[in-house]
Every structure is written in C-alpha cells, then in structure tokens.
Design a protein around this motif. Sequence first.
Motif, PDB file in Angstrom:
ATOM      1  N   TRP A 194       0.918  -1.226   0.176  1.00  0.00           N
ATOM      2  CA  TRP A 194       0.003   0.138   0.173  1.00  0.00           C
ATOM      3  C   TRP A 194       0.963   1.282   0.130  1.00  0.00           C
ATOM      4  O   TRP A 194       0.508   2.325  -0.604  1.00  0.00           O
ATOM      5  N   GLU A 195       2.075   0.944   0.668  1.00  0.00           N
ATOM      6  CA  GLU A 195       2.926   2.222   0.568  1.00  0.00           C
ATOM      7  C   GLU A 195       3.400   2.778  -0.947  1.00  0.00           C
ATOM      8  O   GLU A 195       3.605   3.884  -1.249  1.00  0.00           O
ATOM      9  N   LEU A 196       3.792   1.619  -1.679  1.00  0.00           N
ATOM     10  CA  LEU A 196       4.120   1.796  -3.043  1.00  0.00           C
ATOM     11  C   LEU A 196       3.169   2.588  -3.642  1.00  0.00           C
ATOM     12  O   LEU A 196       3.201   3.499  -4.146  1.00  0.00           O
ATOM     13  N   PHE A 197       1.876   2.234  -3.414  1.00  0.00           N
ATOM     14  CA  PHE A 197       0.556   2.758  -4.410  1.00  0.00           C
ATOM     15  C   PHE A 197       0.498   4.081  -3.764  1.00  0.00           C
ATOM     16  O   PHE A 197       0.228   5.091  -4.550  1.00  0.00           O
ATOM     17  N   ALA A 198       0.649   4.318  -2.434  1.00  0.00           N
ATOM     18  CA  ALA A 198       0.579   5.760  -1.886  1.00  0.00           C
ATOM     19  C   ALA A 198       1.407   6.611  -2.429  1.00  0.00           C
ATOM     20  O   ALA A 198       1.299   7.677  -2.732  1.00  0.00           O
ATOM     21  N   ALA A 199       2.745   6.131  -2.446  1.00  0.00           N
ATOM     22  CA  ALA A 199       3.897   7.091  -2.935  1.00  0.00           C
ATOM     23  C   ALA A 199       3.633   7.250  -4.569  1.00  0.00           C
ATOM     24  O   ALA A 199       3.751   8.427  -5.101  1.00  0.00           O
ATOM     25  N   TRP A 200       3.103   6.606  -5.148  1.00  0.00           N
ATOM     26  CA  TRP A 200       2.812   6.525  -6.550  1.00  0.00           C
ATOM     27  C   TRP A 200       1.969   7.688  -6.786  1.00  0.00           C
ATOM     28  O   TRP A 200       2.054   8.641  -7.765  1.00  0.00           O
ATOM     29  N   ALA A 201       0.685   7.589  -5.846  1.00  0.00           N
ATOM     30  CA  ALA A 201      -0.324   8.742  -6.220  1.00  0.00           C
ATOM     31  C   ALA A 201       0.142   9.989  -5.688  1.00  0.00           C
ATOM     32  O   ALA A 201       0.010  11.015  -6.381  1.00  0.00           O
ATOM     33  N   ILE A 202       1.242  10.069  -4.588  1.00  0.00           N
ATOM     34  CA  ILE A 202       1.599  11.470  -4.329  1.00  0.00           C
ATOM     35  C   ILE A 202       2.459  11.887  -5.311  1.00  0.00           C
ATOM     36  O   ILE A 202       2.692  13.019  -5.705  1.00  0.00           O
ATOM     37  N   LEU A 203       3.471  10.870  -5.679  1.00  0.00           N
ATOM     38  CA  LEU A 203       4.632  11.535  -6.930  1.00  0.00           C
ATOM     39  C   LEU A 203       4.017  11.708  -8.177  1.00  0.00           C
ATOM     40  O   LEU A 203       4.524  12.414  -8.963  1.00  0.00           O
ATOM     41  N   GLY A 204       2.916  11.177  -8.401  1.00  0.00           N
ATOM     42  CA  GLY A 204       2.344  11.217  -9.752  1.00  0.00           C
ATOM     43  C   GLY A 204       1.217  12.218  -9.767  1.00  0.00           C
ATOM     44  O   GLY A 204       0.816  12.578 -10.792  1.00  0.00           O
ATOM     45  N   PHE A 205       0.705  12.631  -8.814  1.00  0.00           N
ATOM     46  CA  PHE A 205      -0.043  13.973  -8.459  1.00  0.00           C
ATOM     47  C   PHE A 205       0.297  14.963  -9.559  1.00  0.00           C
ATOM     48  O   PHE A 205      -0.603  15.735 -10.219  1.00  0.00           O
ATOM     49  N   PRO A 206       1.556  15.601  -9.582  1.00  0.00           N
ATOM     50  CA  PRO A 206       2.049  16.773 -10.338  1.00  0.00           C
ATOM     51  C   PRO A 206       1.933  16.302 -12.011  1.00  0.00           C
ATOM     52  O   PRO A 206       1.282  17.246 -12.580  1.00  0.00           O
ATOM     53  N   PHE A 207       1.743  14.901 -12.310  1.00  0.00           N
ATOM     54  CA  PHE A 207       1.532  14.594 -13.772  1.00  0.00           C
ATOM     55  C   PHE A 207      -0.020  14.743 -14.270  1.00  0.00           C
ATOM     56  O   PHE A 207      -0.295  15.248 -15.016  1.00  0.00           O
ATOM     57  N   VAL A 208      -0.701  14.360 -13.047  1.00  0.00           N
ATOM     58  CA  VAL A 208      -2.460  14.497 -13.175  1.00  0.00           C
ATOM     59  C   VAL A 208      -2.669  15.920 -13.235  1.00  0.00           C
ATOM     60  O   VAL A 208      -3.536  16.474 -14.327  1.00  0.00           O
TER      61      VAL A 208
ATOM     62  N   ILE B  80      -7.519   5.336  -9.528  1.00  0.00           N
ATOM     63  CA  ILE B  80      -7.360   3.841  -9.352  1.00  0.00           C
ATOM     64  C   ILE B  80      -6.273   3.623  -8.497  1.00  0.00           C
ATOM     65  O   ILE B  80      -6.440   2.899  -7.500  1.00  0.00           O
ATOM     66  N   VAL B  81      -5.080   4.399  -8.539  1.00  0.00           N
ATOM     67  CA  VAL B  81      -3.820   3.975  -7.604  1.00  0.00           C
ATOM     68  C   VAL B  81      -4.379   4.443  -6.272  1.00  0.00           C
ATOM     69  O   VAL B  81      -3.945   3.838  -5.432  1.00  0.00           O
ATOM     70  N   VAL B  82      -4.774   5.662  -6.251  1.00  0.00           N
ATOM     71  CA  VAL B  82      -5.267   6.198  -4.826  1.00  0.00           C
ATOM     72  C   VAL B  82      -6.037   5.126  -4.295  1.00  0.00           C
ATOM     73  O   VAL B  82      -5.986   4.699  -2.998  1.00  0.00           O
ATOM     74  N   ASN B  83      -7.523   4.727  -4.705  1.00  0.00           N
ATOM     75  CA  ASN B  83      -8.159   3.714  -4.326  1.00  0.00           C
ATOM     76  C   ASN B  83      -7.489   2.213  -4.061  1.00  0.00           C
ATOM     77  O   ASN B  83      -7.888   1.750  -2.983  1.00  0.00           O
ATOM     78  N   LEU B  84      -6.713   1.865  -4.911  1.00  0.00           N
ATOM     79  CA  LEU B  84      -5.857   0.758  -4.529  1.00  0.00           C
ATOM     80  C   LEU B  84      -5.037   0.637  -3.472  1.00  0.00           C
ATOM     81  O   LEU B  84      -4.935  -0.216  -2.528  1.00  0.00           O
TER      82      LEU B  84
ATOM     83  N   TYR C 212      -4.363  -0.542   1.995  1.00  0.00           N
ATOM     84  CA  TYR C 212      -4.031  -0.382   3.493  1.00  0.00           C
ATOM     85  C   TYR C 212      -5.060  -0.808   4.440  1.00  0.00           C
ATOM     86  O   TYR C 212      -4.862  -1.164   5.789  1.00  0.00           O
ATOM     87  N   PHE C 213      -6.517  -0.790   4.177  1.00  0.00           N
ATOM     88  CA  PHE C 213      -7.624  -1.211   5.037  1.00  0.00           C
ATOM     89  C   PHE C 213      -7.875  -2.628   4.926  1.00  0.00           C
ATOM     90  O   PHE C 213      -8.487  -3.197   5.911  1.00  0.00           O
ATOM     91  N   THR C 214      -7.265  -3.525   4.008  1.00  0.00           N
ATOM     92  CA  THR C 214      -7.410  -4.840   4.363  1.00  0.00           C
ATOM     93  C   THR C 214      -5.949  -5.520   4.689  1.00  0.00           C
ATOM     94  O   THR C 214      -6.240  -6.733   5.013  1.00  0.00           O
ATOM     95  N   MET C 215      -5.199  -4.629   5.154  1.00  0.00           N
ATOM     96  CA  MET C 215      -4.138  -5.429   5.954  1.00  0.00           C
ATOM     97  C   MET C 215      -4.286  -5.267   7.519  1.00  0.00           C
ATOM     98  O   MET C 215      -5.182  -4.548   7.793  1.00  0.00           O
ATOM     99  N   GLU C 216      -3.690  -6.269   8.237  1.00  0.00           N
ATOM    100  CA  GLU C 216      -3.811  -6.121   9.602  1.00  0.00           C
ATOM    101  C   GLU C 216      -3.097  -4.544  10.116  1.00  0.00           C
ATOM    102  O   GLU C 216      -2.362  -4.152   9.563  1.00  0.00           O
TER     103      GLU C 216
END
Length: 174
Positions: free
Chosen positions: A126-140, A154-158, A163-167
């Motif tokens: 989840w941290e990979l996808f969160a970092a991708w969402a944050i670092l990719g936001f300027p391109f958006v 999609i990346v944010v929702n993933l 995050y919420f499905t993990m313990e």
Amino acid sequence: MNRTEVFELARLHGWSQPALDEALRASGTTPDARDWHALATRFTLVAGALALGVALVFFVAYNWQEMGRFGRFGVLEGALLVAIALGVWRREHAAQVHAAMVFAFLGTGVLLAFTGQTYQTGADTWELFAAWAILGFPFVMAGWHGFVTTLWLIVVNLALFLYFTMESRWGRVF
C-alpha cells in the motif's frame, strides 16, 4: 442551446426524428468530421502512451538479468525525463501533453516498483501505491484529462484498499 435543451423541447412538443435531427444540426450540438478527428487523435495518443508505459515495464522485466542496476535506472529515468520534456515542449498541444503525462504517471509507478524490487525497502504494498499517487499527482495536474485522472484515482483507491485490508491496530476492516 445545448443538447439537453433540444431533447427537452423535442419531448415537450412531440417532434419527429427528422425534426429532432434538424434541430440538433441547427443548434450545433452534433459532432462534425473535425470533432470526430480530434477525438480519434486524442484516443490514439493516449492509447499509444499507455502502450509505451506497458512496453517500458516489459522491456525492463525482460532485460532484468542483462542490464545492470544503473542501466535499469537509466532507462526508466530517461523515459520519465523524455515524457516530462515532451509535455513541456508541446504544451500548446493539449492532446500531446495528456499523452505525455499518462506516460510520465505510468513511468513514475514503474520507477517506484523497480526501486522497491532492487533495494528491498521493506515497504508494504500500500505504501508503494500511496507514494505513486503522491509523486504522480503533479503529472495529473499538468495533464488534467479524464484518462490520467482516472488512472490516478485507481492508484489512490488501490492504496486505500490495500491499507485497510491489511492487519492494523484496529483489526481487519474488510
């Protein structure tokens, strides 16, 4: 007058199909050949950028053993820089900027995945996808377009789903 108003008038007055077609043509709300060409151009540019992003993943994955660490980083970072440069250089052509930002957004994700694979950071998925969402936001923001925004959502929702499905300290949510 927009299409909704024309359809509402047709419904209220019981217009026939030929009358409705004529009203739509007269109001200028039907696409002409130039509009269809613009749509096809945008679609093929964004589809090409998506295909190039996937090709970048497969190129690095296929050549994983033959390429050194710096070679892999060089290919990924070079592709990302080319996409950013193309977006800046062709900024007056919106469709090309959108395609470049789609590729840059995908390239950011590939670069983060490669970094995590190479250095085994111990980060959760989840941290990979969160970092991708944050670092990719300027391109958006730079290529504010339906497709790159959809990819970002999609990346944010993933990231949130993972995050919420993990313990966690609150227990399992799902």
